[in-house]
Design an enzyme around this catalytic site. Structure first.
Site, PDB file in Angstrom:
ATOM      1  N   HIS A 318       0.866  -1.181   0.000  1.00 30.47           N
ATOM      2  CA  HIS A 318       0.000   0.000   0.000  1.00 30.47           C
ATOM      3  C   HIS A 318       0.901   1.227   0.000  1.00 30.47           C
ATOM      4  CE1 HIS A 318      -2.977   2.926   1.155  1.00 30.47           C
ATOM      5  NE2 HIS A 318      -3.923   2.027   0.970  1.00 30.47           N
ATOM      6  N   ARG A 338      -6.513   9.979  -0.348  1.00 24.19           N
ATOM      7  CA  ARG A 338      -6.138  10.342  -1.719  1.00 24.19           C
ATOM      8  C   ARG A 338      -7.371  10.465  -2.608  1.00 24.19           C
ATOM      9  NH1 ARG A 338      -2.935   5.956  -3.513  1.00 24.19           N
ATOM     10  NH2 ARG A 338      -3.416   4.963  -1.531  1.00 24.19           N
TER      11      ARG A 338
END
Lengths: 536, 421
Positions: A318, A338
């Site tokens: 990740h 994000r």
């Protein structure tokens, strides 16, 4: 070690109030992955020597465990408390709970055995959400194509097609169980589900509950397990070996009761392995976002019994794990940050990648910045900035509404996201490969089913955000249904560990060491050793 | 000298149902020798000291002589090849049926010549589907051959070779159960006498031999009794198929000189103990005999030498147990097998095996009280000899032997008093 830009210098490079420039660097995606992603390179794979996947590539650390000796001997079965059931579910995360509830609803007697407690799992850490093509501008086909493309076209098409088709029904099932999802408008009736965009997708398809969707999902699943008639829970009972019949089929499992310090022998008509992944192996020294129990136990047990696996050399890192402070390293900063518009910045204050690219691309881009001297160093930890300042400035309530976990995490990191960016570094997040299954979770070993992260083939060589929560419920329910069908088919006979003897012969003949023992059950710093070495 | 696989498992003979290949490899000559001098067959077997390889070790020539001498009231006599093999740990006959069917059938044809039988029955366990198919194909290949015509001229009747499926149950391999089965009934064993050699299938004299026994016959007739005797170690004759399994590195089927030591079988041919663990014991001849222990490693694996250690060679199955494997658990498995395999005719066997299995299961799972061990011992005292066949005796033998040799595993502190000084 490559030189880094110091944290103080990097903070100065940030341009207050202005959009950071995006650096165009012309490195093609494949080049980026090959040069910087941890799945590539010399240390990333070896060939397995014994077992159903002999000759196939596998990560070296995982191969060491797959080609290891069993923790127990025949003698340990003597004196073990014998239990019998229709379906044994191993693992108390989302997939295991969904399988247990579904099998019990169909009349099977179920035992669900967990390493710690029900819900102690990676499911509760899934923050971003769950993908389901329920929007008017979306379709199953698009979901299918996004998933297949996200996995670099390596995923099993039939499994993907089935999973994306299951998705709307999965959401309905979860809502029926009482799960709450964020809604598009704030009204009591008639609202629609709030949909967010995820990295690598062509439509807004992420359904969520704030930014702790998995926790909310596990809340209702745990209640369902508690309330469903016919489910017995064995908490703090990790599985140490599967049981086999003489024909090689699965006959149940041997558990180790941590409280009583004794073995429990569970005979079952069907076993559903839902043991999750392997992040706690800390492959290549990476920190991990995974739960404490993610030690690849299910892979080890299934492989020893002869189950075929796939993509054992493919893992997901990740992009945004916490890098500072050190004691939180590896902890996840959800992709929802994000999705909502947070940017990644290097030590020069530049953006260097489209933050919504697939996870492997973004992770490789961060590793590249660090490798090429544009990373940021702080107290011995390195990383890049995840900058949410503009986001919070634009919507001051967002940390109380949509990004609650982010606010909590900032407090734990001792920083104010309005003022200061997070320092992030890729973290070992997901095991893309695993045990090969058919659409019902059945493996190549009769009587053994798999669901969730322990299985492979669905996400190809890279998983999209939100597809894990979908995977565990879709395949968990199907495995539970299939396991319940085995009711009355096979008499739960005595079962033993003859497969272990065969395995030990294979180890000796391949001249592999007999003193490496697995499953690990807990990470090495877990201070729990059940005969991990020959000396113990 | 390589002593492995000299005769029955000789690579040249592993041909499947290929009669021409078998003849090219030297097959058929044993039958020719038998037909040339039918009166000498039984004497040759006696000189060769061929024994019954199905477990009893009974001298084969005595059975054959009895069957040859018995009058045939309806004119029929039977030769039965017993291929029912079913007990845990034995896997030799299935190999012979699958890979060397002509070796077996030629042995049965020689038996037909010796006792003037007109019916040859190949009695095969249906669970061994491939072996049965090969035998059926092989039997068809013999039909109408010159050899068969010569046999028919000798006995003055047509010769019938039939492949018959057994019930697939363990008990169906017992000699008298074979007869019940061939007569169309459930495979219930009967009391002996009358012995099958005198009054067997439909009252006709019936010679029943194990597959491995018959497979040896063509070679003895071909090469002579002295050759066969010379293959064995010491006084033992010929070779034996040993089914090696359990906690050894290289389990498998080994043909070795009769009388090879247990140590050599395990440590030379079997590659030694798995993971180098300490040797604990061996279930010999399948799961119904007295266990051999570490001090018996030097025993020569032939019928007489093993009997001197108060055990039996049986089928030649050797299930090896190391430290780390529970004797009680193994015994519990085997007794459960016997309980499932009991035909149920004799109440003592039907209930006795079930009760022993129940008690062993309790010991195995740590739920047994002192009364349970006493109950097991009592059963071991009262059950033997109470059945029509030997099933209950075999079950008791293994329980008694394990209790005697490994009392600690049963949670019994002191060894039981030794039966012999």
């Amino acid at each position: 070690m490559t030189s880094m830009i110091s944290h103080a210098q990097a903070l100065q490079a940030l341009r207050p109030g202005a959009d950071a420039p995006m650096r165009a660097d012309g490195l093609a995606v494949n080049d980026l992955l090959e040069r910087f992603h941890p799945d590539y390179g010399a240390k990333a794979r070896v060939s397995l020597r014994i077992g159903a996947n002999a000759g196939a590539p596998c990560h070296p650390a995982l191969a060491g465990l797959l080609e290891s000796n069993a923790l127990i001997d025949d003698l340990d079965l003597a004196g073990a408390e014998p239990l019998a059931t229709d379906v044994l579910v191993i693992g108390g995360g989302g997939a295991g709970a969904a399988a247990a509830v579904t099998a019990a609803m169909r009349g099977a007697r179920v035992i669900i055995a967990t390493k710690l407690r029900i819900g102690d799992s990676n499911t509760v850490m899934a923050e971003g959400g769950i993908q389901a093509a329920v929007g008017a501008d979306d379709s199953l086909q698009r979901h299918y194509e996004d998933t297949l493309r996200g996995g670099h076209n390596e995923g099993d098409r039939a499994l993907i097609a089935q999973m994306v088709s299951d998705a709307p029904e999965v959401i309905r099932w979860l809502i029926d169980l009482g799960m709450a999802f964020d809604l598009a408008e704030d009204k009591a009736l008639g609202s629609t589900l709030l949909r967010k965009k995820a990295g690598g997708t062509t439509a807004s398809r992420i359904l969520c509950h704030r930014d702790f969707t998995g926790l909310e999902m596990m809340r209702v699943l745990r209640e369902a397990v508690e309330l469903q008639r016919g489910i017995e829970q064995l908490n703090r009972c990790p599985a140490v070996e599967l049981l086999s019949h003489d024909d090689g089929s699965c006959a149940g499992a041997i558990l180790y009761d941590l409280e009583r310090r004794s073995f429990v022998l569970v005979r079952a008509r069907a076993v559903v392995l839902a043991t999750g992944g392997s992040g706690r192996l800390h492959l290549q020294g990476f920190p991990t976002s995974n739960h404490y129990g993610a030690t690849a136990d299910g892979l080890v047990l299934a492989y020893r019994l002869g189950a075929r696996m796939c993509d054992l050399d493919s893992f997901q890192y990740h992009p945004t794990g916490v890098a500072h402070p050190r004691h939180l390293a590896g902890g996840l900063i959800s992709e929802s940050a994000r999705s909502a518009g947070a940017h990644l910045l290097n030590g020069l204050g530049e953006r260097f990648v489209d933050e919504l690219k697939p996870r492997d691309v973004v992770a490789a881009a961060i590793l590249r910045e660090c490798a090429e001297g544009r990373g940021i160093a702080r107290d011995g930890q390195t990383g890049v900035f995840l900058d949410a300042r503009a986001l919070v400035a634009a919507d001051p309530d967002i940390l109380e509404t949509r990004l609650v976990s982010l606010g909590h995490l900032a407090a734990k990191c001792g920083l104010d996201p309005r003022q200061e960016p997070f320092l992030v570094y890729p973290t070992l997040h997901y095991q893309n490969g695993g045990v090969m299954i058919d659409g019902d979770g059945a493996t190549s070993v009769p009587g053994l089913l798999c669901a969730g992260e322990v299985s492979g083939g669905i996400h190809g060589r890279n998983r999209l955000m939100g597809n894990a929560l979908l995977d565990i419920i879709s395949f968990g329910r199907r495995a539970g249904t299939r396991a319940a069908e085995s009711l009355g088919q096979r008499q739960a006979g005595r079962g033993g560990i003859n497969h272990v003897h065969r395995w030990r012969r294979a180890l000796a003949q391949a001249e592999l060491p007999a003193d490496v023992r697995a499953p690990l059950l807990y990470p090495s710093y877990g201070n729990f050793h059940l005969r991990r070495t020959a000396a113990a | 000298m390589n002593t492995l696989n000299q005769v029955l498992l000789n690579p040249a003979f592993q041909l499947g149902a290929d009669l021409d290949g078998w003849r090219a490899a030297g097959g058929g000559q044993g039958l020719d020798a038998a037909l040339a001098d039918p009166g000498a067959i039984i004497a040759t077997l006696e000189a060769a000291d061929l024994r019954g390889m199905g477990g009893a070790g009974f001298p084969t020539h005595r059975k054959w002589a009895a069957a040859a001498a018995a009058p045939a009231p309806d004119g029929d006599k039977y030769v039965v090849c017993n291929g029912n093999e079913d007990e845990p740990g034995t896997f030799k006959d299935r190999h012979l049926l699958r890979w060397t069917p002509h070796q077996v059938i030629e042995g049965a044809l020689i038996a037909a010549v010796a006792i003037r039988a007109n019916r040859v029955v190949l009695y095969i366990n249906p669970h061994q589907a491939e072996g049965r198919a090969q035998m059926r194909r092989a039997a068809q290949q013999w039909a109408g051959t010159e050899a068969v015509r010569r046999i028919e001229r000798l006995i003055g009747k047509p010769l019938e070779i039939a492949v018959v499926a057994t019930s697939g149950r363990y008990i169906g391999g017992e000699e008298t159960a074979v007869i019940s089965s061939l007569e169309g009934g459930f495979p219930f064993p009967r009391r002996k006498p009358p012995f099958p050699a005198e009054s067997g299938c439909h009252g006709a004299p019936t010679l029943i031999n194990n597959t491995e026994t018959l497979a040896n016959v063509p070679h003895i007739l071909h090469h002579g009794a002295a050759w066969y005797r010379g293959l064995g170690v010491g006084d033992a004759a010929g070779t034996k198929l040993y089914s090696l399994s359990g906690d050894v590195l290289l389990p498998g089927l080994y043909e070795l000189p009769m009388g090879t030591s247990l140590h050599d079988l395990i440590f030379v041919h079997g590659g030694g103990m798995l993971e180098g663990k300490a040797f604990k014991g061996v279930f010999t001849g399948g799961p119904s005999n007295t266990l051999l222990t570490a001090r018996d490693l030097d025993v020569a694996l032939d019928f007489d030498s093993v009997r001197l250690r108060r055990s039996r060679l049986g089928t030649g199955a050797m299930i090896v147990i190391s430290e780390g494997t529970s004797i009680v658990r193994k015994v519990a498995e085997y007794i459960e097998f016997f309980a499932n395999g009991s035909c149920g005719q004799c109440p003592s066997c039907k209930a006795g095996t079930f009760q022993m299995a129940r008690l062993l299961d309790r010991v195995d799972s740590g739920r047994a009280g002192p009364g349970d061990i006493a109950a097991l011992r009592n059963l071991c005292r009262i059950l033997p000899g109470s059945g029509r066949c030997g099933l209950i005796d075999g079950a008791v033998t293994v329980v008694e032997s394990s209790l005697h040799t490994f009392p600690a595993e049963y949670g019994v502190a002191e060894p039981a008093p030794a039966e012999t000084a």
